[in-house]
Design an enzyme around this catalytic site. Sequence first.
Site, PDB file in Angstrom:
ATOM      1  CE  LYS A 269      -3.930  -1.988   2.535  1.00 52.43           C
ATOM      2  NZ  LYS A 269      -5.007  -1.777   1.571  1.00 52.43           N
ATOM      3  NE  ARG A 343     -11.005  -9.774  -2.257  1.00 54.19           N
ATOM      4  CZ  ARG A 343     -11.363  -8.862  -3.157  1.00 54.19           C
ATOM      5  NH1 ARG A 343     -11.516  -9.197  -4.415  1.00 54.19           N
ATOM      6  NH2 ARG A 343     -11.569  -7.618  -2.787  1.00 54.19           N
TER       7      ARG A 343
HETATM    8  N1  BES Z   1      -8.085  -3.982   4.231  1.00 48.53           N
HETATM    9  C1  BES Z   1      -8.239  -3.566   2.892  1.00 48.53           C
HETATM   10  C2  BES Z   1      -9.503  -2.748   2.680  1.00 48.53           C
HETATM   11  C3  BES Z   1      -9.514  -1.381   3.262  1.00 48.53           C
HETATM   12  C4  BES Z   1      -8.941  -0.329   2.578  1.00 48.53           C
HETATM   13  C5  BES Z   1     -10.126  -1.140   4.460  1.00 48.53           C
HETATM   14  C6  BES Z   1      -8.970   0.932   3.098  1.00 48.53           C
HETATM   15  C7  BES Z   1     -10.151   0.112   5.004  1.00 48.53           C
HETATM   16  C8  BES Z   1      -9.585   1.161   4.316  1.00 48.53           C
HETATM   17  C9  BES Z   1      -8.294  -4.744   1.964  1.00 48.53           C
HETATM   18  O1  BES Z   1      -7.551  -5.837   2.329  1.00 48.53           O
HETATM   19  C10 BES Z   1      -7.782  -4.286   0.634  1.00 48.53           C
HETATM   20  O2  BES Z   1      -6.668  -3.857   0.572  1.00 48.53           O
HETATM   21  N2  BES Z   1      -8.624  -4.364  -0.379  1.00 48.53           N
HETATM   22  C11 BES Z   1      -8.261  -3.965  -1.677  1.00 48.53           C
HETATM   23  C12 BES Z   1      -8.895  -4.927  -2.642  1.00 48.53           C
HETATM   24  C13 BES Z   1      -8.390  -4.821  -4.056  1.00 48.53           C
HETATM   25  C14 BES Z   1      -6.912  -5.133  -4.122  1.00 48.53           C
HETATM   26  C15 BES Z   1      -9.189  -5.753  -4.921  1.00 48.53           C
HETATM   27  C16 BES Z   1      -8.757  -2.550  -1.931  1.00 48.53           C
HETATM   28  O3  BES Z   1      -9.812  -2.185  -1.428  1.00 48.53           O
HETATM   29  O4  BES Z   1      -8.058  -1.805  -2.604  1.00 48.53           O
HETATM   30 ZN    ZN Z   2      -5.497  -5.654   1.700  1.00 49.01          ZN
END
Ligand code: BES
Ligand code: ZN
Length: 490
Positions: A269, A343
């Site tokens: 990230k 997931r």
């Molecule tokens: N934990 C994150 C989702 C999230 C993002 C929660 C920001 C709270 C604030 C999750 O694991 C994630 O990173 N999801 C990705 C999915 C994508 C790669 C398909 C996302 O939301 O970008």
């Molecule tokens: Zn994630």
Amino acid sequence: MHKDCVIELKKSSIDVNSSIVLPFFEGKIELNGISKKADEMSEGAISKILKEFKGEKGELKIVMPAGKLRSVALMGLGKKEAIRNDNLIDGFADAAKTLRNGGSKTILILLDTVTIDRKVHAATLGALVGLHRFMMYKTKGLDKVKNVETIFIMIEKPELFSEEFREAKITAEAMKKTRDKVNTPPNDATTDFVGDYAKKIAQENRLKFTLLDEKKLVQLKMGCILAVGKGSATSPQIVILEYNGSENDKPLLLVGKGITFDSGGYNLKPTNGINNMKDDKAGALTVLHCIESAAKLKLKANIVAILAIAENLVSGKAYRPDDILKAYNGMTIEITNTDAEGRLVLADAIAYGVEQYKPKGVVDIATLTGASLYALGHFTTPIVGNNEELIAKVKKAADAAGERMWQLPSWDEFGEVMKSDIADLKNSTDGPDAGVITGAMFIKNFVSDYPWVHLDIGTTVWSKAEKGAKQKGATAVGVRTFIELMKNWK
Ligand code: BES
Ligand code: ZN
Ligand code: ZN
């Protein structure tokens, strides 16, 4: 020092020098009974200020001092027909906080001025949760922190409301504990910490406890959660708690995402996306404190809570994009993004859960996507599911509990994009479109046609502002809804 306050349900009465909260609906306001007495004690200050008080939703007027009273908070609830449970809860939270900030140590919440269902519940919950703060890591200035020591919830016939009061206290406790644990930083709240904490909760409440540690996960061939947890020095684990409150009934299965920190893995990230990823364990802590509440409330239902706990980091052992994993149910998954890890851990946990417990329904709760922000904004949790009856139950519970939740569609077409060219599934799609739904559609492959609902709390898990019953930080979203759902579970 910051201490939790004591709360009592008592027959209405007012002493000199009290700090009182008086709620009113919008419209013509008449003083009688205890509010008349309050007015007398305020030496007319209340009736005077009522002249410019409309009772509108969110209206809060403070008089301090008010005759023989220390302070008075007049609280507007809006039109009686339009009021929702969350308005009530937030109103009482704001009133209690305002009196605290004015230095009151004891607060009397007088409830005889309004006739509305669940007012004892809302006042109790609103005051307790509203006054709660996360202070565990503060070392300076604690002596200057203002605290309420005692809250009295006051009503003409308290004996009629003892059950409602008890439920509210247990719900508030579950919310406060969920907030505290979600707010706990990832250097302290490691996977082992969450697992050990869950064990302690199980022991205290005589819940059956099962730990699937890393070795067991390997034996069970849970290739997904193992891969996600590979990069971390603390190992992944699945924790299962069981509460039996009813004979022979098939259980309600609650499954929570418990990523103690989500760096994104090799799909790392960016700086502004990585901060606060300690909140990625909220789903697990929610289901944990909800099953604890079910036990404390002695609900007549069978509940199983599964916590899918892992930390998503980068290391020489971490899983990669391009890896192909095999889930517990045998499906193969091409990793197209290591940041779509929630997931994956849910896939193994849910596939195992439905096989073991053959539940009447499965509800998972997960900080699954950032896309939830674009779908429904800051305060509404998206619902996706495969069974309209269960979806309706969850929606009804959310409405009753005063949590905003809204269903998104789960048509098969949405699932198409999760198919991989070289494996059964891939874990992320190429584009940003319908991220909440496609994430849910991935999970759907692991529920084997059991009635299932998915709550994506990716956005609603956290509040940047202090407002009503919310503090800055974890919200404990889902706790109220789940307790309501379990209460009515048949
Ligand atoms: N934990 C994150 C989702 C999230 C993002 C929660 C920001 C709270 C604030 C999750 O694991 C994630 O990173 N999801 C990705 C999915 C994508 C790669 C398909 C996302 O939301 O970008
Ligand atoms: Zn994630
Ligand atoms: Zn995550």
